[in-house]
Every structure is written in C-alpha cells, then in structure tokens.
Enzyme design. Structure first.
Site, PDB file in Angstrom:
ATOM      1  N   GLU A  88      31.491  42.102  37.476  1.00 10.04           N
ATOM      2  CA  GLU A  88      32.714  42.225  38.258  1.00 10.04           C
ATOM      3  C   GLU A  88      33.553  41.115  38.154  1.00 10.04           C
ATOM      4  O   GLU A  88      33.397  39.774  38.615  1.00 10.04           O
ATOM      5  CB  GLU A  88      32.322  42.437  39.670  1.00 10.04           C
ATOM      6  N   GLU A 308      36.840  43.954  47.596  1.00  9.13           N
ATOM      7  CA  GLU A 308      36.679  44.862  46.531  1.00  9.13           C
ATOM      8  C   GLU A 308      38.165  44.827  45.800  1.00  9.13           C
ATOM      9  O   GLU A 308      38.782  45.008  46.634  1.00  9.13           O
ATOM     10  CB  GLU A 308      36.047  46.022  46.946  1.00  9.13           C
TER      11      GLU A 308
HETATM   12 ZN   LIG Z   1      29.880  43.449  43.727  1.00 11.08          ZN
END
Ligand SMILES: [Zn+2]
Length: 462
Positions: A88, A308
């Site tokens: 990520e 996120e």
């Molecule tokens: Zn993550």
C-alpha cells in the site's frame, strides 16, 4: 539589474526547494528524501530511526518541531505512519510530499504552517514495512502485481494483525468494571511480535503521542476504532457489528475532519463501496484482531485512526500528483485536530510535576494520563465536562470545564497530598471511613475481580 538579480535568486531558491517529484521511492531513495528535507530545514527537523525491519532496514522517522528532539511541556506529539502494508504505497509517497510541503511552507513563512510547527511536535514515518515495499515494488516493475504481494513483512506476517490483543480485556472491563486505559502488555509480548511491531510499540511507549493516523490503501474511507468486533464469530461466519469506543463521537469527528477535507472521500461512493460521510467504525466494516489503532487507544494516550486512501493499493506514478492534491488539506487539518479539548499541568503543592496522574472525564469511560513532564492532553468535543485528576498518595481534584471549538482549554491541577499517615495506603473515595478494615477490603476486591476474569475461558485474557 537588481530585478534580474532578484529573479535569479528566486529561481535559485525555487530550485533548491524544488518539490519531491511525483514518483515512487525505493528505500534508498526514501532515505535520501528524508535527509534532503532535513538539510533544507535543519532547524525544525530531525531524522531518527526507531529500529530495524527483519531485513535490517531502518524504520525512519522525520520529526518536525521548533525544538527537534525535545518534548516541550504542553506541546502535543502527533504522528503519521505509512506503508504498514508494504504493497500500500500511496501513504508512503504522501508522507514524503507532506514532509517537503511542511519544510517549504515553513521557509516561505506560511503563517498556518509556522504555527503548526511551533505548537506541535510532528513525527512522520513514511514506511513501517520497508521490506514488504521492496517486494511489492519489484512485482509492480515486473508487472506481476498480485493483490497481496508485499503486504506482509519479510517473515510473512501482517503487521496490522500483530499487536497484542487488548480488546478482549477492555470488552470485559467495559462490562464488568476494571481499568479503562493503559492496559498492560503480556509479560512475553516481545517474543510474540515482529521486529517492526516491537519497534513501534517501544516508540509509542516512549513518546506521549496524543493523535495519530495510519495510512493504508485498497479503499477510500477514514476508519476509526474499535477494529475488533465485540461479537463472536457465529458458525464460521464473521459477524461484525458497530463496536464503538467510549470516545466514539470524538473519533467520528476526527474521521470526518479527514474525509471532508479530502478531495472526494466524503462523497461516500468510492472503489465500489459506500461509506456515509466517507467514514466507518472499523468493526462495522470488517472485524480485525491485533490491529494497531485499537492498540494505540488501549495501551497509550494516543487516539489513532486508519486512513484508507486509494482504490489501487499501488497507484501508477501518473496518479500521485492528483492524490497529493486530494489529500494535502486533509493531512494538515488532521494534524491541527490535536489542538482541541483540554490540556494542562499536574503538579503537587510544591510545584513538582506529577507524571502518570490519571485524568478522568465524567461520562467517558476512558482515562488519559500525564506524561513524564507532568503535562496531559485530553481531546474532547466542545461541551461542559467534569474532569478529575488523581495520583497515588494525593487527594483527587475535580473541576468543571467548558470546552470551545477552537483552542484547547488550559486546565492545570495542583494536587494535595493525602494525610501523611494514610499516604502509602489506597483510599476509597466514595467512603467516609478509613482505616484497617476498609483498606483491607480494597485489595481483595481487586484480586477477586482478577480471579473472576481468569475463570471466564471465552472472555478472559489468553
Ligand atoms: Zn492496509
């Protein structure tokens, strides 16, 4: 002529502080960037490492403060952690951009950034999982990117499932009474966690962090504690339900500050999912155990949320600039949120600072404590509160406080020693009686509670 000189100097200055280019940064490149920012802003930054990854890479932090390396009493500590999941990658790049931005704007005397850096100690860790990142980046370059390649650390462990589980304790205590903050670690915790996790735990125990965000990808939503659902799995199904903390309203507000300052997070529809206001309680989305945000809240004074930030976990380089512009204001506004609620000093009658004094707010079953310098920070929404400070050997002090929306309210406590003879014994505040009989009762009660807890095979600590 002087105009030309001035233009030349301006261009030179611009070149010196040219922004981090919008590209992905491998480990060596990332380290160079951190030191580049430090060299551009040496008086307000410090680079330090909190430990090493499995493969020996440093977990670097860039600190911003008007006195780097020093905790100034009443100046809150705040942190950003990126790239805990190695694949990520956006958080890592955003935190590099943010570092450069803070430095540049401070140099440009942007009053908002000058104020932020002078009033706040900011710790930025662009990558908590540098080993995983290298695996993910290599896969990207070979164009064989699986969804999960590089997520875990080099031992194959998901770092956001690797913190000691304190939720089981707190759910028991919330129902039956017991400590509501700074829950203890198991004795052998170091042998149960990965090197990266251990470094982070030691880091967050050694600074009195007040506010934090942990940057992820794969969705676009601001996720707040608890992450672990209170309800049990039922016949193999993962049943999840909203599992709020005692600070639920505050956490929702912190999450909304980010989502509404973000370019599109607040719109709710992103990556095929819908989250009203662009926020969610972690457990009501999906339940996870041993996550970092719950651990911060249950073991330290720090309030952490999980951001996120992109549908694509490893966005194309061409998307980085748009992402930075979509997140820049939100990243700054979230840091500014540390300046709300109440803060102050806890001292004794001789003006000695009292560390580890407990600050309780009536109606919120989650206390915070004063730090090593005797200062405490209690994030609160606007309102009127009854606040009590207690410390062993001292009489509790209670005040009524009205908190406004902007500045934190300064509330100092000066605690008086309990009568000298009684000082070593614990008192029962609700009782008018003292002495042997009641003092004895205190201990067995605590012991009994512990015993009951151990007898509960499902609910007790494992
Ligand atoms: Zn993550």
């Amino acid at each position: 002529m002087s105009d030309l000189v001035s233009i030349f100097l301006h261009l030179l200055l611009f070149k010196l502080v040219a922004p981090v280019t919008f590209r992905h940064h491998h480990y060596d490149d990332l380290v160079r960037m951190l030191y580049k920012v430090h060299n551009e802003c040496p008086h307000i930054t410090r680079v330090y490492s909190i430990g090493r990854s499995v493969k020996g890479r440093h977990l670097y932090v860039l600190e911003f403060s008007d006195y780097p390396g020093i905790h100034e009493p009443l100046e809150p500590e705040v942190k950003y952690v990126g790239n805990m999941h190695g694949n990520e990658a956006l958080g890592r790049e955003l935190l590099l951009q943010l570092s450069e931005f803070l430095c540049e704007e401070f140099r440009n005397r942007n009053p908002r950034i000058v104020r932020l850096v002078e009033d706040t100690r900011i710790h930025i860790m662009p990558s908590m999982n540098p080993d995983g990142y290298e695996v993910a980046a290599a896969a990207q370059e070979r164009d064989v990117s699986g969804y999960l390649v590089g997520r875990n650390n080099a031992n194959g462990v998901d770092l956001n499932r690797n913190f000691p589980d304190l939720n089981t304790y707190i759910y028991y205590n919330e129902k039956n009474g017991g400590p509501n903050h700074h829950l203890p670690l198991p004795d052998n915790w170091k042998s149960q966690v990965e090197p990266e996790t251990q470094a982070v735990i030691q880091w967050i125990r050694s600074f009195n962090f007040v506010l934090s965000a942990n940057l992820h990808g794969g969705a676009v939503v601001a996720n707040y504690p608890y992450d672990k659902s209170l309800e049990h799995r039922v016949r193999g199904f993962r049943r999840t339900a909203n599992t709020p903390t005692p600070d639920d309203k505050l956490f929702q507000k912190l999450a909304k500050v980010y989502s509404y300052a973000h370019g599109w997070m607040h719109q709710g529809w992103n990556c095929g999912d819908y989250f009203p206001d662009g926020i969610t309680n972690g457990a009501s989305w999906y339940s996870l155990s041993k996550g970092m945000q719950d651990f911060n809240y249950l073991h330290t004074n720090c309030f952490e949320i999980t951001l996120e930030l992109s549908c694509d976990k490893f966005p194309l380089q061409g998307e980085l600039q748009r992402e930075w512009l979509g997140n820049r204001e939100a990243l700054i506004q979230f840091l500014e949120q540390v300046h709300q609620g109440i803060k102050g000093m806890v001292r004794d009658e001789n003006y000695n600072n009292l560390a580890d004094a407990v600050i309780s707010v009536s109606g919120i079953n989650h206390d915070v404590t004063s730090g090593a310098h005797g200062d405490y920070f209690r994030l609160l929404l606007p309102g009127t509160y009854t606040v009590t400070a207690t410390a062993p050997g001292f009489d509790p002090e209670t005040v009524s406080v009205t908190v406004g929306p902007a500045e934190p309210k300064l509330v100092d406590f000066q605690l008086k020693r309990s009568t000298p003879q009684a000082a070593p014994k614990r008192r029962i505040p609700s009782s008018g009686h003292r002495g042997r009989v009641l003092a004895e009762k205190v201990q067995p009660r605590a012991a009994r509670k512990k015993e009951t807890m151990m007898k509960q095979p499902q609910r007790g600590p494992a």
